[in-house]
Design an enzyme around this catalytic site. Sequence first.
Site: not given
Length: 187
Positions: A150-154
């Site tokens: 769940v790409a919180c780096h985005r």
Amino acid sequence: MDSTERPRGPHLEWTVVPSDIGPLLLAATPEGLVRVEFHARPDRAGRMIGSLVSRLGADAWRPDPGEEVLLAEPIRQLEAYFAGSLRRFELPLDWRLSSGFNKQVLLELDRSVPYGSVVGYGELAARVGQQGAAQAVGNAMGSNPLPVVVACHRVVENDGGIGGFGGGVETKRILLALEGVLPQPLF
């Protein structure tokens, strides 16, 4: 519990895998992937699992490498992601470590911010109907139990800054470079 025998009752399967951003601890329950942790060096992995066992009320089982059952597909997909051949994780997720606003924001992030794109904290807040809740979105990203997947780096600052990241800003840069959002580091 860290044995070669799979528990009979409620359990989670866990392992540590190498990655381009360092060792990742992965844990899954029969419901799905429940935790991804950065910096899973041996001195930290035991504490990480102890916390999960306590929170989930389940026994932990670490199978031998290559013998994973619940984690076989998450491991395969993470390897494909870091190799550049996977753009969307298709995994069952166990969301018990997230709730309320945090879970709402993470679900929206997973649904609406694809590989190779970014969204501002404020914009993500607006998408869940909470205009002006950029800081709360930042807190939700910090509580994400499933980073990378769940790409919180985005999620970045609205003014173009990279923002913070639980795995460290350099890890965030590496992930965004992998997805083509930032240039690859020169060294």
